[in-house]
Design a protein around this motif. Structure first.
Motif, PDB file in Angstrom:
ATOM      1  N   GLY A 297      49.624  61.001  87.159  1.00 11.04           N
ATOM      2  CA  GLY A 297      51.068  61.100  86.998  1.00 11.04           C
ATOM      3  C   GLY A 297      51.444  62.254  86.089  1.00 11.04           C
ATOM      4  O   GLY A 297      50.944  62.352  84.959  1.00 11.04           O
ATOM      5  N   GLY A 298      52.327  63.126  86.580  1.00 10.98           N
ATOM      6  CA  GLY A 298      52.712  64.317  85.823  1.00 10.98           C
ATOM      7  C   GLY A 298      54.134  64.296  85.328  1.00 10.98           C
ATOM      8  O   GLY A 298      54.799  65.341  85.270  1.00 10.98           O
ATOM      9  N   GLY A 299      54.621  63.114  84.970  1.00  9.17           N
ATOM     10  CA  GLY A 299      55.929  63.038  84.321  1.00  9.17           C
ATOM     11  C   GLY A 299      55.816  63.344  82.845  1.00  9.17           C
ATOM     12  O   GLY A 299      54.813  63.910  82.381  1.00  9.17           O
ATOM     13  N   ILE A 300      56.831  62.963  82.078  1.00 10.35           N
ATOM     14  CA  ILE A 300      56.819  63.239  80.639  1.00 10.35           C
ATOM     15  C   ILE A 300      55.637  62.545  79.969  1.00 10.35           C
ATOM     16  O   ILE A 300      54.943  63.130  79.127  1.00 10.35           O
ATOM     17  CB  ILE A 300      58.140  62.805  79.985  1.00 10.35           C
ATOM     18  N   ALA A 301      55.362  61.294  80.340  1.00 13.38           N
ATOM     19  CA  ALA A 301      54.242  60.580  79.723  1.00 13.38           C
ATOM     20  C   ALA A 301      52.927  61.282  80.000  1.00 13.38           C
ATOM     21  O   ALA A 301      52.093  61.464  79.101  1.00 13.38           O
ATOM     22  CB  ALA A 301      54.188  59.133  80.236  1.00 13.38           C
ATOM     23  N   GLY A 302      52.715  61.681  81.239  1.00 16.37           N
ATOM     24  CA  GLY A 302      51.480  62.367  81.583  1.00 16.37           C
ATOM     25  C   GLY A 302      51.337  63.688  80.861  1.00 16.37           C
ATOM     26  O   GLY A 302      50.250  64.037  80.370  1.00 16.37           O
ATOM     27  N   MET A 303      52.423  64.452  80.775  1.00 14.26           N
ATOM     28  CA  MET A 303      52.365  65.747  80.100  1.00 14.26           C
ATOM     29  C   MET A 303      52.190  65.604  78.600  1.00 14.26           C
ATOM     30  O   MET A 303      51.474  66.386  77.970  1.00 14.26           O
ATOM     31  CB  MET A 303      53.609  66.573  80.436  1.00 14.26           C
ATOM     32  N   GLU A 304      52.838  64.596  77.992  1.00 14.47           N
ATOM     33  CA  GLU A 304      52.657  64.386  76.545  1.00 14.47           C
ATOM     34  C   GLU A 304      51.215  63.986  76.251  1.00 14.47           C
ATOM     35  O   GLU A 304      50.608  64.484  75.286  1.00 14.47           O
ATOM     36  CB  GLU A 304      53.621  63.318  76.036  1.00 14.47           C
TER      37      GLU A 304
ATOM     38  N   ASN B 159      59.386  63.699  69.384  1.00 14.30           N
ATOM     39  CA  ASN B 159      58.308  64.139  68.494  1.00 14.30           C
ATOM     40  C   ASN B 159      57.747  62.911  67.790  1.00 14.30           C
ATOM     41  O   ASN B 159      58.312  62.420  66.809  1.00 14.30           O
ATOM     42  CB  ASN B 159      58.822  65.153  67.474  1.00 14.30           C
ATOM     43  N   ALA B 160      56.621  62.410  68.310  1.00 15.88           N
ATOM     44  CA  ALA B 160      56.056  61.156  67.801  1.00 15.88           C
ATOM     45  C   ALA B 160      55.561  61.265  66.363  1.00 15.88           C
ATOM     46  O   ALA B 160      55.362  60.247  65.690  1.00 15.88           O
ATOM     47  CB  ALA B 160      54.915  60.706  68.707  1.00 15.88           C
TER      48      ALA B 160
ATOM     49  N   TRP C  78      55.982  58.139  72.789  1.00 15.52           N
ATOM     50  CA  TRP C  78      55.147  57.536  71.755  1.00 15.52           C
ATOM     51  C   TRP C  78      53.927  56.838  72.352  1.00 15.52           C
ATOM     52  O   TRP C  78      52.827  56.932  71.805  1.00 15.52           O
ATOM     53  CB  TRP C  78      55.952  56.566  70.916  1.00 15.52           C
ATOM     54  N   SER C  79      54.104  56.133  73.451  1.00 13.65           N
ATOM     55  CA  SER C  79      52.947  55.433  74.039  1.00 13.65           C
ATOM     56  C   SER C  79      51.923  56.422  74.571  1.00 13.65           C
ATOM     57  O   SER C  79      50.711  56.196  74.468  1.00 13.65           O
ATOM     58  CB  SER C  79      53.396  54.483  75.149  1.00 13.65           C
TER      59      SER C  79
END
Length: 684
Positions: free
Chosen positions: A437-444, A413-414, A675-676
């Motif tokens: 890209g649909g990993g955690i970064a993409g979904m966040e 939770n950023a 966060w990024s």
């Protein structure tokens, strides 16, 4: 709400103070109302967190612990009277929530104070030691019951606290408690005969070797916390509640050596026999509640359980100790709400303590009450954001200063505790934003963009969302990570995010001038220079289901390799760890509570670990390695897993409105990924 949870929402009392339900937010450094490792003041950021928790149906709320003597600047907590006025003016709004507030006071850390490389320099250089005293008097901060080694550093030993200093601390507790009572606080909690902090160090025989009135006998070792509660009751009256943070058992074999769940060992600290006596003794001295778990800084994984620790790891011991007291008892430590509710219903405990889950989702209790548990963003017990004090051989606390000064942020939770930096602001010019890209970064990134009012479109080359977090969450003990993955996928559905699966994007020019977020992750580092490397199984291949033999060599003893070795051992395999560095998990960002568990687990279960050892060749049925003394050794094995790290693999895009996020920008951990992604979405 699940009927099994109903016992959590019944009232109870601490002394004369009635609490509306059994949910307790236990203290975390960084969620302080009066400042943390800085000059004392009423902390607006801490107050916002505490208010959010209170508004969302916590019964008893404990902000982060307040040292009565500030480690930074050497200020006594009772001297800034203005902040108590500010607290008094804020409390009526807090009490409108129906929650109660206890402020936790501590004498400090003693030999457990987290020493950094910079602090080692300040202490070992005589001139710097003198010059730094006004803002960081390490000689005073680290003082303990008897001369002892610091938990983190061999270069900053702890001296013996004088009787005069002890008396000064006792008086400070009473003065602070009176000011807090006058401000309208409902009670205080003393930290602690708990976790191997300073007060606990006086009670523990392996630390306390004094021969005066504060050492030797049982009564002398517990005199310090007894005098504190007596002084508070004298100053504030018997009806002002005083809780005690209490470790039932130390689970400690000695300095820097903990005891794991189920391990047979000789207790160096407080065993259950002493605890039965101590709990009643402390109750009779005046304490109105015991807020319990287990452990010390030497056995840190009990008080700050990583994902390897069992759920409800302290519950059995806390239930046992309740039989010896008449005051309420709270249990904390990776608590499952249903297990807590069942124990409360049976009268075995009185309250359930939760901490890190409030960092991940301040609304989780409300969501649980409303039967929306699938909407709760789960804590994954990683400590990456909230508590990433890291330690490995030859290095004390390897932690960025910004992390030392700003604890209790959250990897998943950023926004938590950094609302001024990370926040959702509705856009006035909605855009279609393509996410590769649909990993955690993409979904966040997609989640934040959608909440801002944009239209994110995810392009994922595989047939499922999750990316490398799918193998990262595959081990048997990582159910919390799988819960987080489920939560993210659910958010994509709830927010109606457009997702294109099995669509690999190689060229972003097709999107014209639309913003693009690249979240293509990282690729494994392959040891192609090693003869026979093609015989190795890459870490993600194994985690995705590739079969291995009975004896498995794991090349790389960082966090990923160590967790794989742990999983192999849990499955009955025989792992062997090969690591080039001089310690396992020798990397920044991994909390000592997590890393020490794995190191000590491997030692207990006699998992072979070759440190300062380099892989030279992979053969059918064995590997050839070179040890630190230059000798070559052949190690028989059935399979070899490569966990040699990852290399960023960004999709090249020269356009100005392109943003790299997650591991394709820089390989890190879940915190840097989340966060990024949040920060990139904020910019659009």
């Amino acid at each position: 709400m699940d009927p099994r949870l109903e016992p959590l929402f019944t009232p109870w009392k601490i002394g004369n103070c009635e609490i509306k339900n059994r949910i307790v937010l236990t203290s975390m450094g960084g969620t302080n109302l009066l400042g943390w490792m800085e000059k004392h003041h009423f902390d607006q950021e801490g107050a916002r967190f505490i208010m959010e928790v209170a508004k969302n149906n916590a019964g008893l709320v404990l902000p982060g612990c307040q040292p009565v003597y500030n480690p930074m600047y050497g200020q006594w907590l009772y001297k800034n009277e203005k902040m108590y006025e500010d607290l008094k003016n804020w409390l009526p709004k807090f009490h409108e929530t129906g929650a109660k507030l206890f402020v936790q006071l501590t004498a400090g850390f003693g030999r457990s104070f987290t020493i950094s490389t910079m602090m080692e320099t300040l202490y070992t250089n005589k001139l710097l030691r003198v010059l730094s005293k006004p803002f960081m008097d390490l000689d005073k901060i680290t003082a303990t019951a008897s001369p002892s080694p610091n938990r983190w550093s061999d270069k900053v030993p702890s001296r013996e606290l004088t009787v005069e200093e002890i008396k000064e601390y006792v008086a400070a507790f009473a003065r602070c408690a009176k000011l807090l009572k006058e401000a309208g606080v409902d009670g205080v909690e003393i930290h602690a005969v708990h976790e191997g902090y300073l007060l606990d160090q006086f009670t523990l025989k392996y630390v306390n070797h004094r021969t005066d009135q504060y050492g030797g006998s049982f009564e002398n070792r517990y005199r310090f916390p007894v005098e504190i509660v007596q002084a508070i009751k004298k100053e504030c009256g018997d009806d002002f509640p005083v809780s005690l943070r209490y470790s039932v058992r130390s689970m400690t074999k000695g300095f820097r050596e903990g005891a794991l769940p189920g391990e047979t060992f000789t207790e160096a600290g407080r065993d259950m026999e002493e605890s039965e006596k101590a709990a009643k003794y402390l109750q009779d001295a005046g304490y109105d509640m015991l807020n319990c778990d287990n452990g010390t800084y030497d056995a840190w994984y009990w008080a700050h359980p990583p994902i390897y620790m069992p759920e409800n790891c302290n519950l059995t011991d806390v239930e046992h100790i309740k039989r010896f007291v008449d005051i309420p008892v709270v249990c904390a430590g990776r608590m499952d709400p249903r297990a807590a509710a069942a124990s409360i219903a049976e009268g075995k405990i009185d309250g359930a303590g939760f901490a890190r889950q409030f960092l991940a989702d301040q609304e989780w209790v409300t969501k649980m009450m409303e039967g929306r548990e699938e909407d709760i963003r789960p804590c994954i017990l990683c400590h990456n954001g909230c508590f990433n004090m890291c330690h490995y051989k030859g290095v004390p606390n390897d932690q960025d200063l910004s992390d030392s000064l700003h604890l209790s942020r959250c990897a998943v939770n950023a926004e938590t505790m950094q609302w001024d930096k990370h926040y959702i602001q509705k856009t006035s010019s909605p855009k279609t934003v393509h996410i590769i890209g649909g990993g955690i970064a993409g979904m966040e990134a997609a989640r934040v963009l959608k909440l801002k009012g944009h239209e994110p479109v995810i392009h994922e080359r595989s047939g499922i969302l999750g990316g490398t977090f799918i193998p990262a969450s595959a081990e048997s003990y990582k159910e919390k990570l799988r819960d987080l993955l489920t939560w993210y996928r659910r958010q994509m559905g709830l927010l109606n995010v457009e997702v294109h699966l099995r669509e690999e994007i190689m060229d972003t020019s097709q999107f014209g001038n639309a913003p693009v977020i690249i979240a293509t992750g990282a690729a494994p580092r392959l040891l192609k220079g090693v003869p026979g490397y093609e015989l190795m199984i890459e870490a993600c291949e194994y985690l995705n289901g590739r079969e291995v033999g009975e004896v498995v060599a794991v090349i790389g003893g960082g966090l990923t390799g160590s967790e794989i070795a742990y999983e192999l051992a849990l499955k009955g395999k025989k792992p062997i760890i090969i690591e080039m560095k001089d310690d396992l998990i020798s990397q920044k960002g991994v909390c000592l509570a997590n890393s020490s568990y794995l190191r000590e687990w491997f030692a207990l279960h006699k998992v072979p670990v070759y440190l300062e050892t380099t892989l030279k060749e992979v053969r059918e049925g064995s590997i050839i390695c070179r040890t630190k003394d230059g000798k070559e050794v052949e190690i028989p094995c059935d399979s070899v897993i490569s966990s040699a790290g990852y290399i960023s693999t960004p999709l090249v895009d020269q356009r100005k409105n392109t943003y790299l996020v997650g591991d394709c920008k820089k390989v890190g951990n879940l915190r840097s990924v989340v966060w990024s992604a949040y920060e990139a979405a904020m910019k659009i």
